[in-house]
Every structure is written in structure tokens, then in C-alpha cells.
Design an enzyme around this catalytic site. Structure first.
Site, short mmCIF file in Angstrom:
data_model
loop_
_atom_site.label_atom_id
_atom_site.label_comp_id
_atom_site.label_asym_id
_atom_site.label_seq_id
_atom_site.Cartn_x
_atom_site.Cartn_y
_atom_site.Cartn_z
CG PHE A 18 -6.97 -5.80 3.19
CD1 PHE A 18 -8.08 -5.75 4.00
CD2 PHE A 18 -6.71 -4.73 2.33
CE1 PHE A 18 -8.95 -4.67 3.96
CE2 PHE A 18 -7.57 -3.64 2.27
CZ PHE A 18 -8.69 -3.61 3.09
CG ASP A 59 -2.55 -0.02 -5.37
OD1 ASP A 59 -3.51 0.61 -5.83
OD2 ASP A 59 -2.65 -0.80 -4.41
CG HIS A 94 -8.71 -10.27 -5.11
ND1 HIS A 94 -7.43 -10.00 -5.55
CD2 HIS A 94 -8.59 -10.50 -3.79
CE1 HIS A 94 -6.59 -10.06 -4.53
NE2 HIS A 94 -7.27 -10.36 -3.44
N1 SAH Z 1 -1.13 -5.91 -0.29
C1 SAH Z 1 -1.99 -4.98 0.43
C2 SAH Z 1 -3.45 -5.11 0.10
C3 SAH Z 1 -3.79 -4.86 -1.35
S1 SAH Z 1 -5.52 -4.52 -1.59
C4 SAH Z 1 -1.74 -5.13 1.93
O1 SAH Z 1 -0.77 -5.76 2.34
O2 SAH Z 1 -2.52 -4.61 2.72
C5 SAH Z 1 -5.60 -4.47 -3.33
C6 SAH Z 1 -5.00 -3.23 -3.97
O3 SAH Z 1 -4.96 -3.47 -5.37
C7 SAH Z 1 -5.81 -1.94 -3.78
O4 SAH Z 1 -5.00 -0.97 -3.15
C8 SAH Z 1 -6.19 -1.52 -5.20
O5 SAH Z 1 -6.10 -0.11 -5.44
C9 SAH Z 1 -5.20 -2.27 -6.06
N2 SAH Z 1 -5.69 -2.59 -7.39
C10 SAH Z 1 -6.83 -3.25 -7.70
N3 SAH Z 1 -6.94 -3.41 -9.02
C11 SAH Z 1 -5.84 -2.84 -9.57
C12 SAH Z 1 -5.38 -2.68 -10.92
N4 SAH Z 1 -6.07 -3.15 -11.95
N5 SAH Z 1 -4.22 -2.02 -11.12
C13 SAH Z 1 -3.50 -1.54 -10.07
N6 SAH Z 1 -3.88 -1.67 -8.78
C14 SAH Z 1 -5.04 -2.31 -8.54
MG MG Z 2 -4.98 -9.72 -0.37
#
Ligand code: SAH
Ligand code: MG
Length: 207
Positions: A15, A66, A139
Site C-alpha cells: 500500500f 509488524d 490506523h
Molecule cells: N508499509 C506497508 C503497508 C503497511 S499495512 C507497505 O508499504 O505496503 C499495515 C501493517 O501494520 C500490517 O501489515 C499490520 O499487520 C501492521 N500492524 C497493524 N497494527 C499493528 C500493531 N499494533 N503492531 C504491529 N503491527 C501492526
Molecule cells: Mg499506509
């Protein structure tokens, strides 16, 4: 000149728009000689390729936090779910194998240090100054706040805080990233640098 990456970036699930990724790369390249970089939210490694390639060029490390179980919007039935990421044995998502394959293909296994856990646990004993922090994890308001509170104090003076998915208009997306961006500006500790699509950059002031 177009950025040359060690891997076809379009072959990696994720993303991040190329223009945002290139801004991440260029910014990391400008500060990573000062210390390690951290990203929160790696998914399958798209942003880690941009950041990690810059870190490698500067002899720096990238910590990549992550839990690899996906955010709310990645879960089955939600807009950004990808069935390939479902681990039937775990009964949950698992993006770690994709992330690991990305690091291998991009020759970043000696640059990126995966930290496979919830960001609040990674934050608990964190004590390493960061030249750059990229927040792109959960988010939901509470999670974005945890990431901001847990790690932004470790951004060194002159270092960079980058936040993804900032939407001023609630019609365009969730408000939590925008809220932590505003908190950072209002803290007086960060000065806005630039905005590239939904990716905001701030610089930690020298105090
Ligand atoms: N930066 C990535 C997209 C990240 S999507 C890209 O370039 O494509 C958001 C990620 O955050 C997901 O993989 C999810 O597993 C992780 N995530 C969400 N909440 C989290 C938390 N509380 N602790 C660790 N990872 C988390
Ligand atoms: Mg993002």
C-alpha cells in the site's frame, strides 16, 4: 533520475504509491548516516524496500516492526483483504513469509531487522535513537497514538518523522494518522517538511 531498486517494486503486494516510496527513500538516504531507521507496519515489504535500500547505501540498519497479522482493513471481508495472506493453520493472516521473501529478493537480509510483534511491545524497552521513524501500522486511533507516543520520543534531533495515510478530509480516510501528525506539529518538537500524496514528513527540531 529514476530511482533504481534491487527488485521489481510492482511485484510486491502493498500500500504505497511509487511517488511516496521514492520520497521515503530519498529522505532516508539524507539522514540514515546519523543512525538506524524504523518502520512500523511492513506488510509484505514494499516500504521496507524503499527505506532499506537507502539504509543499505548508508551502512545503516532498518528495524521493521509488524505482528504480520494484518490491520483491521486487511481482514477477511474488508476492503484490503488478500486471500493469499491467509494462514489456514493459524486461522489468521500471516504476511511474514511474503515479507521475508521480499527481503531476500531485494538483498536486504543484512540491512532489515524484522521485529515480529505488536508495536506496543516493541516500544516497551526501546531505547535506541532513530534517524527516521516511519509510522504506517494500525490506523485505529489508539494504535496510531501508541506508535506515536512509544517511538517518536526516540527520533533524534534533526531526524525525520514520516506518517502515512494522512487525510485532512474524513471523506478520504480515517483520521488517526492526521491526528498524530497534528500532535507532532503542536508539540513544537517537529517542523513540517513536506507532504507527498498522503505521506507527511516532519523534522525533529534541534533543541
Ligand atoms: N508499509 C506497508 C503497508 C503497511 S499495512 C507497505 O508499504 O505496503 C499495515 C501493517 O501494520 C500490517 O501489515 C499490520 O499487520 C501492521 N500492524 C497493524 N497494527 C499493528 C500493531 N499494533 N503492531 C504491529 N503491527 C501492526
Ligand atoms: Mg499506509
Amino acid at each position: 533520475m529514476a530511482l533504481l531498486l534491487p527488485v521489481d517494486i510492482h511485484s510486491i503486494k502493498g500500500f504505497m504509491e511509487p511517488v511516496e516510496g521514492e520520497a521515503l527513500h530519498d529522505t532516508a538516504l539524507s539522514v540514515a548516516h546519523l543512525g538506524p531507521v524504523m518502520e512500523i507496519g511492513s506488510y509484505c515489504g514494499k516500504s521496507a524496500v524503499y527505506l532499506g535500500t537507502a539504509c543499505k547505501a548508508q551502512g545503516a540498519l532498518l528495524y521493521a516492526v509488524d505482528h504480520h497479522r494484518g490491520s483491521e482493513e486487511n481482514q477477511p471481508g474488508w476492503e484490503h483483504h488478500d486471500p493469499d495472506t491467509w494462514d489456514t493453520q493459524a486461522g489468521a493472516m500471516d504476511t511474514l513469509p511474503f515479507f521475508r521473501a521480499t527481503l531476500r529478493r531485494a538483498q536486504l537480509e543484512e540491512t532489515v531487522i524484522p521485529i515480529v510483534t505488536q508495536s506496543r511491545l516493541a516500544a516497551r524497552h526501546w531505547n535506541i535513537p532513530l534517524s527516521m521513524l516511519f509510522i504506517d501500522g494500525g490506523h485505529a486511533r489508539e494504535m496510531a497514538m501508541t506508535d506515536y507516543r512509544g517511538f517518536s520520543p526516540h527520533v533524534m534531533p534533526g531526524g525525520i518523522l514520516a506518517i502515512h495515510d494522512i487525510f485532512a478530509d474524513p471523506e478520504d480516510g480515517g483520521q488517526a494518522p492526521h491526528e498524530i501528525y497534528t500532535l507532532a506539529v503542536n508539540s513544537g518538537l517537529y517542523a513540517p517538511l513536506k507532504m507527498v500524496q498522503s505521506l507527511g514528513f516532519l523534522r525533529r527540531v534541534l533543541v
